[in-house]
Motif scaffolding. Structure first.
Motif, mmCIF file in Angstrom:
data_model
loop_
_atom_site.group_PDB
_atom_site.id
_atom_site.type_symbol
_atom_site.label_atom_id
_atom_site.label_comp_id
_atom_site.label_asym_id
_atom_site.label_seq_id
_atom_site.Cartn_x
_atom_site.Cartn_y
_atom_site.Cartn_z
ATOM 1 N N SER A 108 0.824 -1.210 0.000
ATOM 2 C CA SER A 108 0.000 0.000 0.000
ATOM 3 C C SER A 108 0.860 1.263 0.000
ATOM 4 O O SER A 108 0.520 2.261 -0.646
ATOM 5 C CB SER A 108 -0.972 0.002 1.179
ATOM 6 O OG SER A 108 -0.296 0.033 2.412
ATOM 7 N N ARG A 109 1.998 1.214 0.685
ATOM 8 C CA ARG A 109 2.866 2.394 0.694
ATOM 9 C C ARG A 109 3.600 2.569 -0.639
ATOM 10 O O ARG A 109 3.826 3.696 -1.075
ATOM 11 C CB ARG A 109 3.830 2.334 1.872
ATOM 12 C CG ARG A 109 3.095 2.530 3.195
ATOM 13 C CD ARG A 109 4.016 2.709 4.373
ATOM 14 N NE ARG A 109 3.237 2.968 5.591
ATOM 15 C CZ ARG A 109 3.759 3.277 6.761
ATOM 16 N NH1 ARG A 109 5.082 3.377 6.882
ATOM 17 N NH2 ARG A 109 3.004 3.499 7.805
ATOM 18 N N LEU A 110 3.957 1.472 -1.275
ATOM 19 C CA LEU A 110 4.499 1.569 -2.629
ATOM 20 C C LEU A 110 3.475 2.199 -3.571
ATOM 21 O O LEU A 110 3.803 3.097 -4.367
ATOM 22 C CB LEU A 110 4.892 0.182 -3.151
ATOM 23 C CG LEU A 110 6.162 -0.447 -2.604
ATOM 24 C CD1 LEU A 110 6.242 -1.914 -2.998
ATOM 25 C CD2 LEU A 110 7.405 0.299 -3.092
ATOM 26 N N TYR A 111 2.243 1.754 -3.459
ATOM 27 C CA TYR A 111 1.181 2.258 -4.334
ATOM 28 C C TYR A 111 0.942 3.750 -4.093
ATOM 29 O O TYR A 111 0.855 4.547 -5.031
ATOM 30 C CB TYR A 111 -0.089 1.456 -4.085
ATOM 31 C CG TYR A 111 -1.234 1.823 -4.997
ATOM 32 C CD1 TYR A 111 -1.284 1.343 -6.309
ATOM 33 C CD2 TYR A 111 -2.267 2.645 -4.555
ATOM 34 C CE1 TYR A 111 -2.328 1.680 -7.151
ATOM 35 C CE2 TYR A 111 -3.312 2.986 -5.397
ATOM 36 C CZ TYR A 111 -3.336 2.502 -6.685
ATOM 37 O OH TYR A 111 -4.363 2.839 -7.525
ATOM 38 N N ASP A 112 0.844 4.143 -2.820
ATOM 39 C CA ASP A 112 0.596 5.547 -2.497
ATOM 40 C C ASP A 112 1.784 6.437 -2.880
ATOM 41 O O ASP A 112 1.607 7.606 -3.225
ATOM 42 C CB ASP A 112 0.304 5.711 -1.001
ATOM 43 C CG ASP A 112 -1.017 5.082 -0.588
ATOM 44 O OD1 ASP A 112 -1.852 4.834 -1.476
ATOM 45 O OD2 ASP A 112 -1.187 4.822 0.620
ATOM 46 N N PHE A 113 2.990 5.880 -2.805
ATOM 47 C CA PHE A 113 4.192 6.655 -3.100
ATOM 48 C C PHE A 113 4.366 6.872 -4.600
ATOM 49 O O PHE A 113 4.637 7.998 -5.050
ATOM 50 C CB PHE A 113 5.419 5.948 -2.523
ATOM 51 C CG PHE A 113 6.684 6.752 -2.585
ATOM 52 C CD1 PHE A 113 6.993 7.678 -1.592
ATOM 53 C CD2 PHE A 113 7.578 6.589 -3.635
ATOM 54 C CE1 PHE A 113 8.163 8.425 -1.646
ATOM 55 C CE2 PHE A 113 8.751 7.328 -3.696
ATOM 56 C CZ PHE A 113 9.043 8.252 -2.699
ATOM 57 N N TYR A 114 4.194 5.809 -5.373
ATOM 58 C CA TYR A 114 4.478 5.898 -6.808
ATOM 59 C C TYR A 114 3.241 6.224 -7.647
ATOM 60 O O TYR A 114 3.368 6.758 -8.753
ATOM 61 C CB TYR A 114 5.096 4.586 -7.307
ATOM 62 C CG TYR A 114 6.491 4.370 -6.800
ATOM 63 C CD1 TYR A 114 7.548 5.175 -7.234
ATOM 64 C CD2 TYR A 114 6.776 3.364 -5.880
ATOM 65 C CE1 TYR A 114 8.840 4.988 -6.766
ATOM 66 C CE2 TYR A 114 8.067 3.166 -5.407
ATOM 67 C CZ TYR A 114 9.095 3.982 -5.858
ATOM 68 O OH TYR A 114 10.377 3.790 -5.385
ATOM 69 N N LEU A 115 2.063 5.925 -7.124
ATOM 70 C CA LEU A 115 0.826 6.145 -7.881
ATOM 71 C C LEU A 115 -0.190 6.885 -7.008
ATOM 72 O O LEU A 115 -1.305 6.395 -6.778
ATOM 73 C CB LEU A 115 0.253 4.808 -8.359
ATOM 74 C CG LEU A 115 1.164 3.996 -9.288
ATOM 75 C CD1 LEU A 115 0.694 2.557 -9.390
ATOM 76 C CD2 LEU A 115 1.224 4.644 -10.675
ATOM 77 N N PRO A 116 0.165 8.065 -6.496
ATOM 78 C CA PRO A 116 -0.745 8.774 -5.586
ATOM 79 C C PRO A 116 -2.001 9.236 -6.310
ATOM 80 O O PRO A 116 -1.981 9.517 -7.518
ATOM 81 C CB PRO A 116 0.095 9.960 -5.116
ATOM 82 C CG PRO A 116 1.053 10.207 -6.238
ATOM 83 C CD PRO A 116 1.385 8.838 -6.787
ATOM 84 N N ARG A 117 -3.082 9.300 -5.548
ATOM 85 C CA ARG A 117 -4.314 9.869 -6.094
ATOM 86 C C ARG A 117 -4.100 11.361 -6.355
ATOM 87 O O ARG A 117 -3.436 12.040 -5.578
ATOM 88 C CB ARG A 117 -5.481 9.676 -5.113
ATOM 89 C CG ARG A 117 -5.918 8.228 -4.971
ATOM 90 C CD ARG A 117 -7.102 8.083 -4.043
ATOM 91 N NE ARG A 117 -6.744 8.365 -2.657
ATOM 92 C CZ ARG A 117 -7.215 9.384 -1.957
ATOM 93 N NH1 ARG A 117 -8.023 10.256 -2.509
ATOM 94 N NH2 ARG A 117 -6.855 9.550 -0.703
ATOM 95 N N PRO A 118 -4.683 11.907 -7.431
ATOM 96 C CA PRO A 118 -4.474 13.333 -7.743
ATOM 97 C C PRO A 118 -4.851 14.265 -6.600
ATOM 98 O O PRO A 118 -4.232 15.304 -6.419
ATOM 99 C CB PRO A 118 -5.388 13.549 -8.964
ATOM 100 C CG PRO A 118 -5.507 12.196 -9.590
ATOM 101 C CD PRO A 118 -5.480 11.224 -8.459
ATOM 102 N N ALA A 119 -5.860 13.899 -5.820
ATOM 103 C CA ALA A 119 -6.343 14.787 -4.757
ATOM 104 C C ALA A 119 -5.634 14.572 -3.436
ATOM 105 O O ALA A 119 -5.954 15.226 -2.446
ATOM 106 C CB ALA A 119 -7.851 14.594 -4.579
ATOM 107 N N GLN A 120 -4.689 13.657 -3.397
ATOM 108 C CA GLN A 120 -4.027 13.369 -2.118
ATOM 109 C C GLN A 120 -3.244 14.591 -1.657
ATOM 110 O O GLN A 120 -2.445 15.152 -2.400
ATOM 111 C CB GLN A 120 -3.099 12.164 -2.261
ATOM 112 C CG GLN A 120 -2.533 11.678 -0.930
ATOM 113 C CD GLN A 120 -1.940 10.282 -1.054
ATOM 114 O OE1 GLN A 120 -2.553 9.395 -1.630
ATOM 115 N NE2 GLN A 120 -0.763 10.094 -0.521
ATOM 116 N N THR A 121 -3.479 15.013 -0.415
ATOM 117 C CA THR A 121 -2.912 16.272 0.071
ATOM 118 C C THR A 121 -1.738 16.072 1.020
ATOM 119 O O THR A 121 -1.039 17.026 1.330
ATOM 120 C CB THR A 121 -3.992 17.089 0.795
ATOM 121 O OG1 THR A 121 -4.481 16.331 1.909
ATOM 122 C CG2 THR A 121 -5.132 17.424 -0.144
ATOM 123 N N LEU A 122 -1.519 14.866 1.513
ATOM 124 C CA LEU A 122 -0.435 14.638 2.449
ATOM 125 C C LEU A 122 0.684 13.843 1.787
ATOM 126 O O LEU A 122 0.442 13.018 0.911
ATOM 127 C CB LEU A 122 -0.946 13.881 3.678
ATOM 128 C CG LEU A 122 -1.977 14.612 4.550
ATOM 129 C CD1 LEU A 122 -2.320 13.760 5.756
ATOM 130 C CD2 LEU A 122 -1.457 15.969 5.000
#
Length: 322
Positions: free
Chosen positions: A284-298
């Motif tokens: 999940s951290r790999l996914y959030d790091f390399y493929l973040p959602r456009p609206a992710q603010t943090l």
């Protein structure tokens, strides 16, 4: 910043008219969190948290809200969703789902000690036992099916060694999941994200008291041992390198087992479940790091932490279940 939707005092007064929890005293935005808008809401009758759900829909929310209600009714220290005058516990504010829950005392402990681990271990076991007759069902949406679907999308960002370990561990967990021993593990509603910042403690560091468990929005039905492994992999480690602290692991597991004793199958599965929990959060951290959602603010978490944790769990001898 977790205030994506601005709520005015007039909005809050209008919303409170749908409840029997008193009149507005104060409203203050909460800056913690990633996906939802949160406000501290104080009324003439008590202290609450107002949440506006920015991602989850009205159709997706009942499992989480009703699980919290179910646990709170059975004396587990979790936020208690407030019931509206129409009998519902999910409302609408600015076209988005909303809920008001009781505010729990205390704050999170960044460096938990033995007594913190004992308290949360026993409390999680109580929550598992109390959830056994919960009528709604939803799988862990970040479980094995999600891992299998997500791994191919992150492989292009990894080194050959990282890719090899990730694929080898996923294959190992797929094989375990299909085995009769794995299928026999006790399961039910689980928090699935019981990191130290999702638990509140009152009292002092030397004499802590359980405030409660918060943030149930990754909850789902899974093997209870997975819930334990997720927690131990965060609560009972040296944060700089992911190594387990045996004295904290022992305190955590003994407190849990004093409420719900582990089965023989769970004892056998334990080292592999610690690996499963590390794998879940590495993916999940790999996914959030390399493929973040456009609206992710943090800023996303560094995935290398759980890469190190997984490497350790694959190679070390871990403390056994009591």
């Amino acid at each position: 910043m977790a205030v994506f939707t601005t709520i005015t005092d007039d909005d809050a007064r209008q919303l409170l008219a749908d409840y029997d929890i008193g009149s507005l005293v104060s409203l203050r935005g909460i800056t913690a969190g990633i996906e939802n808008t949160n406000y501290f809401l104080n009324t003439t009758r008590g202290e609450y948290v107002l949440t506006i759900f920015e991602v989850l829909t009205h159709q997706q929310l009942p499992f989480y809200i009703e699980l919290m209600h179910h646990l709170a009714q059975r004396g587990i220290p979790v936020p208690s969703p407030q019931t509206r005058r129409d009998g519902a516990r999910i409302g609408t504010l600015h076209g988005k789902p909303s809920a008001i829950v009781s505010r729990l005392p205390g704050g999170y402990e960044p460096e938990p000690g033995i007594e913190h681990c004992r308290l949360i271990g026993a409390t999680l076991a109580r929550a598992h036992m109390a959830s056994a007759d919960f009528e709604l069902s939803q799988p862990n949406l970040r479980g094995l099916a999600w891992w299998t679907h997500t791994v191919p999308s992150v492989l292009p960002f990894l080194t050959p060694d990282q890719s090899a370990m990730l694929q080898d561990e996923l294959a190992h967990q797929q094989q375990l999941d299909a085995s009769p021993a794995w299928q026999s593990l006790p399961l039910g509603p689980a928090h699935c994200d019981l990191f130290r910042d999702n638990v509140l403690f009152a009292g002092t560091n030397e004499d802590p008291h359980m405030g409660g468990i918060i943030d149930f929005y990754f909850a789902g039905c899974d093997r209870w041992l997975f819930d334990v492994a997720v927690a131990v992999n965060d609560w009972c480690i040296h944060r700089n390198n992911g190594q387990l602290k045996p004295e904290l692991v022992q305190a955590w597991l003994q407190a849990y087992a004093s409420v719900r004793p582990f089965t023989a199958a769970e004892r056998e599965a334990w080292p592999h479940m610690l690996r499963a929990a590390a794998l879940r959060f590495w993916i999940s951290r790999l996914y959030d790091f390399y493929l973040p959602r456009p609206a992710q603010t943090l800023k996303p978490h560094d995935p290398r932490h759980f890469e190190r944790v997984l490497q350790l769990r694959r190679s070390e001898v871990v403390p056994a279940l009591p």
